[in-house]
Each structure stands twice: as structure tokens, then as C-alpha cells.
Write a protein that holds these residues in place. Structure first.
Motif, mmCIF file in Angstrom:
data_model
loop_
_atom_site.group_PDB
_atom_site.id
_atom_site.type_symbol
_atom_site.label_atom_id
_atom_site.label_comp_id
_atom_site.label_asym_id
_atom_site.label_seq_id
_atom_site.Cartn_x
_atom_site.Cartn_y
_atom_site.Cartn_z
ATOM 1 N N THR A 15 0.946 -1.186 0.085
ATOM 2 C CA THR A 15 -0.209 0.116 0.004
ATOM 3 C C THR A 15 0.842 1.146 0.032
ATOM 4 O O THR A 15 0.620 2.295 -0.753
ATOM 5 N N GLU A 16 1.873 1.276 0.766
ATOM 6 C CA GLU A 16 2.872 2.364 0.857
ATOM 7 C C GLU A 16 3.676 2.804 -0.363
ATOM 8 O O GLU A 16 3.996 3.757 -0.820
ATOM 9 N N PHE A 17 4.029 1.421 -0.949
ATOM 10 C CA PHE A 17 4.733 1.487 -2.417
ATOM 11 C C PHE A 17 3.687 2.229 -3.335
ATOM 12 O O PHE A 17 4.191 3.012 -4.073
ATOM 13 N N LEU A 18 2.399 1.688 -3.327
ATOM 14 C CA LEU A 18 1.424 2.358 -4.201
ATOM 15 C C LEU A 18 1.357 3.986 -4.153
ATOM 16 O O LEU A 18 1.431 4.653 -4.971
ATOM 17 N N ARG A 19 1.201 4.139 -2.831
ATOM 18 C CA ARG A 19 1.092 5.587 -2.439
ATOM 19 C C ARG A 19 2.186 6.461 -2.649
ATOM 20 O O ARG A 19 1.962 7.547 -3.227
ATOM 21 N N ASP A 20 3.417 6.031 -2.655
ATOM 22 C CA ASP A 20 4.590 6.755 -2.991
ATOM 23 C C ASP A 20 4.702 6.967 -4.440
ATOM 24 O O ASP A 20 5.357 7.761 -4.919
ATOM 25 N N LEU A 21 4.150 6.161 -5.269
ATOM 26 C CA LEU A 21 3.840 6.175 -6.765
ATOM 27 C C LEU A 21 2.760 7.105 -7.026
ATOM 28 O O LEU A 21 2.496 7.318 -8.253
ATOM 29 N N GLY A 61 -0.467 -6.536 -18.775
ATOM 30 C CA GLY A 61 -1.580 -5.928 -18.998
ATOM 31 C C GLY A 61 -2.557 -6.132 -17.670
ATOM 32 O O GLY A 61 -3.298 -4.961 -17.472
ATOM 33 N N VAL A 62 -2.641 -7.153 -16.893
ATOM 34 C CA VAL A 62 -3.381 -7.150 -16.057
ATOM 35 C C VAL A 62 -2.668 -7.626 -14.622
ATOM 36 O O VAL A 62 -3.211 -7.772 -13.283
ATOM 37 N N ARG A 63 -1.440 -7.916 -14.648
ATOM 38 C CA ARG A 63 -0.588 -8.593 -13.575
ATOM 39 C C ARG A 63 0.481 -7.750 -12.993
ATOM 40 O O ARG A 63 1.327 -7.208 -13.943
ATOM 41 N N LEU A 64 0.847 -7.814 -11.665
ATOM 42 C CA LEU A 64 1.845 -7.027 -11.253
ATOM 43 C C LEU A 64 2.695 -8.114 -10.280
ATOM 44 O O LEU A 64 2.040 -8.536 -9.309
ATOM 45 N N SER A 65 3.864 -8.406 -10.511
ATOM 46 C CA SER A 65 4.747 -9.390 -10.103
ATOM 47 C C SER A 65 5.783 -8.598 -8.772
ATOM 48 O O SER A 65 6.232 -7.643 -9.495
ATOM 49 N N LEU A 66 5.760 -9.041 -7.593
ATOM 50 C CA LEU A 66 6.528 -8.397 -6.627
ATOM 51 C C LEU A 66 7.193 -9.168 -6.088
ATOM 52 O O LEU A 66 7.096 -10.111 -5.835
ATOM 53 N N ILE A 82 -8.579 -5.998 -10.906
ATOM 54 C CA ILE A 82 -10.097 -6.588 -11.053
ATOM 55 C C ILE A 82 -11.100 -5.411 -11.178
ATOM 56 O O ILE A 82 -10.824 -4.305 -10.620
ATOM 57 N N LYS A 83 -12.191 -5.675 -11.834
ATOM 58 C CA LYS A 83 -13.082 -4.629 -11.822
ATOM 59 C C LYS A 83 -13.949 -4.811 -10.375
ATOM 60 O O LYS A 83 -14.190 -6.099 -9.930
ATOM 61 N N THR A 84 -14.325 -3.441 -9.799
ATOM 62 C CA THR A 84 -15.037 -3.539 -8.602
ATOM 63 C C THR A 84 -16.236 -4.155 -9.000
ATOM 64 O O THR A 84 -17.102 -4.619 -7.848
ATOM 65 N N SER A 85 -16.767 -4.542 -10.109
ATOM 66 C CA SER A 85 -18.134 -4.977 -10.471
ATOM 67 C C SER A 85 -18.063 -6.443 -10.595
ATOM 68 O O SER A 85 -18.923 -7.217 -10.898
ATOM 69 N N GLY A 86 -16.584 -7.059 -10.707
ATOM 70 C CA GLY A 86 -16.320 -8.403 -10.925
ATOM 71 C C GLY A 86 -15.643 -8.668 -12.208
ATOM 72 O O GLY A 86 -15.747 -7.962 -13.213
ATOM 73 N N GLY A 87 -14.960 -9.459 -12.199
ATOM 74 C CA GLY A 87 -14.115 -10.057 -13.332
ATOM 75 C C GLY A 87 -12.579 -9.280 -13.395
ATOM 76 O O GLY A 87 -12.450 -8.319 -12.751
ATOM 77 N N PRO A 88 -11.653 -9.744 -14.115
ATOM 78 C CA PRO A 88 -10.493 -9.012 -14.685
ATOM 79 C C PRO A 88 -10.665 -7.746 -15.165
ATOM 80 O O PRO A 88 -11.483 -7.456 -15.934
ATOM 81 N N ALA A 89 -9.856 -6.990 -14.784
ATOM 82 C CA ALA A 89 -9.313 -5.742 -15.552
ATOM 83 C C ALA A 89 -7.973 -5.411 -16.147
ATOM 84 O O ALA A 89 -6.918 -6.110 -15.556
ATOM 85 N N ARG A 90 -7.906 -4.747 -17.190
ATOM 86 C CA ARG A 90 -6.671 -4.408 -17.586
ATOM 87 C C ARG A 90 -5.842 -3.093 -16.597
ATOM 88 O O ARG A 90 -6.638 -2.320 -16.210
ATOM 89 N N LEU A 91 -4.626 -3.333 -16.259
ATOM 90 C CA LEU A 91 -4.029 -1.987 -15.806
ATOM 91 C C LEU A 91 -4.213 -1.069 -16.688
ATOM 92 O O LEU A 91 -3.609 -1.046 -17.747
ATOM 93 N N PRO A 92 -4.347 0.362 -16.292
ATOM 94 C CA PRO A 92 -4.233 1.524 -17.248
ATOM 95 C C PRO A 92 -2.672 1.678 -17.787
ATOM 96 O O PRO A 92 -1.847 1.583 -16.725
ATOM 97 N N ALA A 93 -2.362 2.073 -18.664
ATOM 98 C CA ALA A 93 -1.178 2.373 -19.163
ATOM 99 C C ALA A 93 -0.329 3.102 -18.332
ATOM 100 O O ALA A 93 1.005 2.993 -18.170
ATOM 101 N N ARG A 132 4.109 3.681 -14.414
ATOM 102 C CA ARG A 132 4.550 4.063 -13.073
ATOM 103 C C ARG A 132 5.261 2.961 -12.306
ATOM 104 O O ARG A 132 6.487 2.901 -11.836
ATOM 105 N N PHE A 133 4.760 1.806 -12.606
ATOM 106 C CA PHE A 133 5.399 0.500 -12.183
ATOM 107 C C PHE A 133 6.814 0.231 -12.949
ATOM 108 O O PHE A 133 7.756 -0.284 -12.023
#
Length: 132
Positions: free
Chosen positions: A35-41, A85-90, A111-122, A127-128
């Protein structure tokens, strides 16, 4: 991408009867580090949710190498090892001073908050990759 570091203090509530950190508590420490890693980005969970996207842990492999104890000051490190596109490995590590106590390989998916997979925005993938 550089390695992100986040300090964690061990409290009584994190330990078992022996004064060692209970194994499930490490999951909380890794989550805080991510969470803090994301916040710093500049990535905030509430903003992702407003866009209909959330992160979910798909898999986690943990290797416990040593025990943390009450009052220890630890460092949780987080680094990106791969993105798609959808995964982040750490890779996440918990250290006491320079001693590695725990290592985790984590795969997080969008994931979509409505359910199912989502693509990570470019813009997030950039940023990653350290292109922000």
C-alpha cells in the motif's frame, strides 16, 4: 524501479505466546508495504475504486527464514519484478537491520469492482516500470 522501503514496529498484538511474530501477521506487514509502495507512486486505492478498478492478491509464496520479536523495528521492501496488462509481480522482503527474515513473491491482479478481470491502465504500468 527502485526498491521501496517501509518501517514496521512489532507490537504485542503481532506476537504469539512466545513473543515471536505470529506467521499470519507477516501478511499484514506485506500488505502495508504494498500500500505504501503504491502511495509513494501516487496511486491511491480510493482513486482506483472510483475508476472501477481494485487490486487482488492472486498468489503469494512466502519463505520464513527467521523470527521477528516484540519491539523489533523491521523494514518491508517492495520491488516490481514483472508487469503485464493485468498482473503485477512483486518481491517483498522483511528485514531486521540487514538480516532477511521473510521473503514473499506476490502476484497482484487488477479486477473490476463490479467483478471480473481488468486491464491495468497504461499510466499505472508506466509508473510500475519507473517511467513516471
Amino acid at each position: 524501479m527502485t526498491i521501496h522501503a517501509f518501517p514496521v514496529r512489532i507490537y504485542y498484538e503481532d506476537t504469539d505466546f512466545s513473543g515471536n511474530v505470529y506467521h499470519a501477521a507477516y501478511l499484514k506487514f506485506f500488505e502495508r508495504g504494498r500500500t505504501e509502495f503504491l502511495r509513494d507512486l501516487g496511486i491511491h486505492h480510493f482513486e482506483l475504486i472510483e475508476k472501477g478498478i481494485a487490486f487482488a492478491v492472486r498468489s503469494m509464496e512466502i519463505d520464513f527464514l527467521g523470527a521477528a520479536r516484540i519491539d523489533d523495528l523491521l523494514t518491508v521492501t517492495t520491488e516490481v519484478t514483472d508487469t503485464s496488462g493485468v498482473r503485477l509481480s512483486l518481491k517483498q522482503t522483511i528485514l531486521r537491520d540487514q538480516t532477511v527474515l521473510t521473503i514473499a513473491k506476490v502476484v497482484v491482479v487488477a479486477i473490476k469492482t463490479s467483478g471480473g478481470p481488468a486491464r491495468l491502465p497504461a499510466e499505472l504500468r508506466a509508473r510500475f516500470a519507473g517511467d513516471h
